[in-house]
Design an enzyme around this catalytic site. Structure first.
Site, PDB file in Angstrom:
ATOM      1  CG  PHE A  12      -1.476   1.235   1.688  1.00  0.00           C
ATOM      2  CD1 PHE A  12      -2.035   2.152   0.802  1.00  0.00           C
ATOM      3  CD2 PHE A  12      -1.415   1.562   3.037  1.00  0.00           C
ATOM      4  CE1 PHE A  12      -2.517   3.374   1.258  1.00  0.00           C
ATOM      5  CE2 PHE A  12      -1.892   2.773   3.498  1.00  0.00           C
ATOM      6  CZ  PHE A  12      -2.432   3.687   2.612  1.00  0.00           C
ATOM      7  CG  ASN A  33       7.510 -11.464   0.558  1.00  0.00           C
ATOM      8  OD1 ASN A  33       6.681 -10.553   0.558  1.00  0.00           O
ATOM      9  ND2 ASN A  33       7.693 -12.248   1.599  1.00  0.00           N
ATOM     10  NE  ARG A 105      29.611  -5.738  -0.063  1.00  0.00           N
ATOM     11  CZ  ARG A 105      29.309  -6.841  -0.725  1.00  0.00           C
ATOM     12  NH1 ARG A 105      28.237  -7.538  -0.399  1.00  0.00           N
ATOM     13  NH2 ARG A 105      30.080  -7.264  -1.697  1.00  0.00           N
ATOM     14  CE1 TYR A 144       3.821  -4.175  11.613  1.00  0.00           C
ATOM     15  CE2 TYR A 144       2.901  -2.894  13.425  1.00  0.00           C
ATOM     16  CZ  TYR A 144       3.325  -2.974  12.111  1.00  0.00           C
ATOM     17  OH  TYR A 144       3.278  -1.867  11.298  1.00  0.00           O
TER      18      TYR A 144
HETATM   19  P1  NAD Z   1       1.454  -3.593   3.184  1.00  0.00           P
HETATM   20  O1  NAD Z   1       1.196  -4.907   3.810  1.00  0.00           O
HETATM   21  O2  NAD Z   1       0.512  -3.109   2.136  1.00  0.00           O
HETATM   22  O3  NAD Z   1       2.911  -3.531   2.573  1.00  0.00           O
HETATM   23  C1  NAD Z   1       3.982  -4.288   3.049  1.00  0.00           C
HETATM   24  C2  NAD Z   1       4.749  -4.827   1.842  1.00  0.00           C
HETATM   25  O4  NAD Z   1       5.869  -5.583   2.304  1.00  0.00           O
HETATM   26  C3  NAD Z   1       3.897  -5.769   0.987  1.00  0.00           C
HETATM   27  O5  NAD Z   1       4.042  -5.439  -0.372  1.00  0.00           O
HETATM   28  C4  NAD Z   1       4.470  -7.152   1.292  1.00  0.00           C
HETATM   29  O6  NAD Z   1       4.299  -8.060   0.249  1.00  0.00           O
HETATM   30  C5  NAD Z   1       5.922  -6.807   1.572  1.00  0.00           C
HETATM   31  N1  NAD Z   1       6.611  -7.797   2.403  1.00  0.00           N
HETATM   32  C6  NAD Z   1       6.157  -8.372   3.544  1.00  0.00           C
HETATM   33  N2  NAD Z   1       7.074  -9.238   4.019  1.00  0.00           N
HETATM   34  C7  NAD Z   1       8.126  -9.194   3.158  1.00  0.00           C
HETATM   35  C8  NAD Z   1       9.366  -9.866   3.094  1.00  0.00           C
HETATM   36  N3  NAD Z   1       9.720 -10.769   4.024  1.00  0.00           N
HETATM   37  N4  NAD Z   1      10.203  -9.599   2.061  1.00  0.00           N
HETATM   38  C9  NAD Z   1       9.853  -8.703   1.091  1.00  0.00           C
HETATM   39  N5  NAD Z   1       8.687  -8.036   1.099  1.00  0.00           N
HETATM   40  C10 NAD Z   1       7.829  -8.289   2.116  1.00  0.00           C
HETATM   41  O7  NAD Z   1       1.535  -2.541   4.387  1.00  0.00           O
HETATM   42  P2  NAD Z   1       1.735  -0.964   4.369  1.00  0.00           P
HETATM   43  O8  NAD Z   1       0.599  -0.378   5.106  1.00  0.00           O
HETATM   44  O9  NAD Z   1       2.080  -0.486   3.038  1.00  0.00           O
HETATM   45  O10 NAD Z   1       3.011  -0.835   5.323  1.00  0.00           O
HETATM   46  C11 NAD Z   1       4.296  -0.564   4.828  1.00  0.00           C
HETATM   47  C12 NAD Z   1       5.248  -0.354   6.004  1.00  0.00           C
HETATM   48  O11 NAD Z   1       4.814   0.739   6.792  1.00  0.00           O
HETATM   49  C13 NAD Z   1       5.329  -1.564   6.930  1.00  0.00           C
HETATM   50  O12 NAD Z   1       6.662  -1.739   7.344  1.00  0.00           O
HETATM   51  C14 NAD Z   1       4.462  -1.164   8.089  1.00  0.00           C
HETATM   52  O13 NAD Z   1       4.869  -1.787   9.280  1.00  0.00           O
HETATM   53  C15 NAD Z   1       4.669   0.342   8.147  1.00  0.00           C
HETATM   54  N6  NAD Z   1       3.538   1.006   8.786  1.00  0.00           N
HETATM   55  C16 NAD Z   1       2.333   1.130   8.141  1.00  0.00           C
HETATM   56  C17 NAD Z   1       1.277   1.753   8.800  1.00  0.00           C
HETATM   57  C18 NAD Z   1      -0.066   1.944   8.133  1.00  0.00           C
HETATM   58  O14 NAD Z   1      -0.965   2.489   8.758  1.00  0.00           O
HETATM   59  N7  NAD Z   1      -0.263   1.576   6.903  1.00  0.00           N
HETATM   60  C19 NAD Z   1       1.432   2.221  10.102  1.00  0.00           C
HETATM   61  C20 NAD Z   1       2.662   2.042  10.725  1.00  0.00           C
HETATM   62  C21 NAD Z   1       3.710   1.453  10.054  1.00  0.00           C
END
Ligand code: NAD
Ligand code: UDP
Length: 312
Positions: A12, A33, A105, A144
């Site tokens: 997202f 992934n 690196r 988490y």
């Molecule tokens: P999301 O789940 O849409 O995106 C996460 C992405 O990471 C996905 O595309 C997923 O396929 C990928 N991913 C997951 N595990 C992986 C791995 N092992 N290797 C490679 N790719 C991997 O969530 P988001 O809302 O877009 O969140 C993005 C980041 O922002 C996250 O780290 C989340 O913790 C952080 N975050 C989001 C929010 C929110 O409100 N949306 C709030 C706090 C923090």
């Protein structure tokens, strides 16, 4: 032209960030992934000559010559991060080690997408960066929360020990187009339910609060953070400080969609934070007067339009 790696770039937030970085003339590598992300979020970028897509898991090491890394890879919705909690910890912790190792690196700057979940169920309100939080280390959300807390520790220690140029942002609840319809988070759940005239599922009595930030405001804040001087490491909160109860949010979404949905109350999940609202004074000071600009009606209207097209 800068070469920039975005892990979790098909998710997202990552998909919006990749698009914005390309629009500003950068060369972008999107690594994912596809656990919760989708090629559909970035399909419109695939023909761009400076966009590259890599299927990779951040728990494995990765090498590319880049100038900047945005480390977003990690499932963010409770149902997804609780699906395989051990993998969630590995993604946060091993992902951070692998990306920090790469940054060290190749001498790249690296930004970590941390979270307001580091504050747990906060006893201090609103939450300033100086608050250490109230996190259950052995609960349903711990994989988490503690994974992200450990990642912050790793970022600070790579900075202190190896002078890696780090940036840590603590993201508060963010919403917008490209959220997955079955993502399980409150904004996407309520919009999809309202558009289908199905019951709106409120967990608990709906008096718990959250503060909702539109994704464009977040992306602007993350990019400003990346461009700060090397002395600025964070953590810095990025969120919209206007707070709503979950019941108020449901009412707004019912009004904006003109839905016939009724409210259905069910049990509150374990350790669900009672209140959440960022103190954004630090972001404002460090990031050139950054404040969120998109107010909730405008952001929800855009998000509702997105879901209308998505689920029809
Ligand atoms: P999301 O789940 O849409 O995106 C996460 C992405 O990471 C996905 O595309 C997923 O396929 C990928 N991913 C997951 N595990 C992986 C791995 N092992 N290797 C490679 N790719 C991997 O969530 P988001 O809302 O877009 O969140 C993005 C980041 O922002 C996250 O780290 C989340 O913790 C952080 N975050 C989001 C929010 C929110 O409100 N949306 C709030 C706090 C923090
Ligand atoms: N929530 C809800 N109904 C839903 C989804 C979530 O009442 O269908 C509540 C949830 O219990 C929490 C709030 O909305 O109090 C925000 O949940 P979300 O999963 O979006 O984010 P987080 O709890 O991680 O802030």
């Amino acid at each position: 032209m800068k070469r920039i790696l975005v892990t979790g770039g098909a998710g997202f937030i990552g998909s919006h960030l990749c698009e914005r970085l390309l629009n500003e003339g950068n060369d972008v590598i999107c690594l994912d992934n596809y656990f919760t992300g989708s090629k559909k979020n970035i399909v419109h970028l695939l023909d761009h000559p400076f966009f590259e897509l890599v299927r990779h898991d951040v728990t494995q090491s990765y090498y590319a010559e880049v100038d900047e890394i945005y480390n977003l890879a990690c499932p963010a919705s409770p149902i997804h991060y609780q699906y395989n909690p051990i993998k969630t910890v590995k993604t946060s912790v091993m992902g951070a080690i692998n990306m920090l190792g790469l940054a060290k690196r190749i001498k790249a700057k690296i930004l970590q997408a941390s979270t307001s979940e580091v504050y747990g169920d906060p006893a201090v309100h609103p939450q300033p960066e100086s608050y250490w939080g109230n996190v259950n280390p052995v609960g349903a959300r711990s994989c988490y929360d503690e994974g992200k807390r450990c990642a912050e520790t790793l970022f600070m220690d790579y900075h202190k020990q190896n002078q890696v140029k780090i940036k840590v942002v603590r993201i508060f609840n963010t919403y917008g187009p490209n959220m997955h319809p079955n993502d399980g988070r409150v904004v996407s759940n309520f919009i999809v339910q309202a558009l289908k005239n199905k019951d709106i599922t409120i967990y608990g009595d709906g008096s718990q609060t959250r503060s909702f930030q539109y994704v464009d405001d977040l992306v602007e804040g993350m990019m400003r953070m990346m461009h700060t001087g090397n002395d600025v490491t964070g953590p810095v909160n990025l969120g919209n400080p206007i707070e709503y109860t979950i019941l108020e949010l449901a009412g707004k979404i019912i009004d904006l969609t003109g839905s016939k949905s009724k409210i259905n109350y069910s049990e509150l999940p374990q350790d669900d934070p009672v209140q959440r609202k960022p103190d954004i004074r630090m972001a404002r000071n460090l990031l050139n007067e950054w404040v969120p600009h998109v107010e909730i009606h405008e952001g929800l209207t855009k998000t509702i339009e997105y879901f209308k097209n998505k689920i029809q």
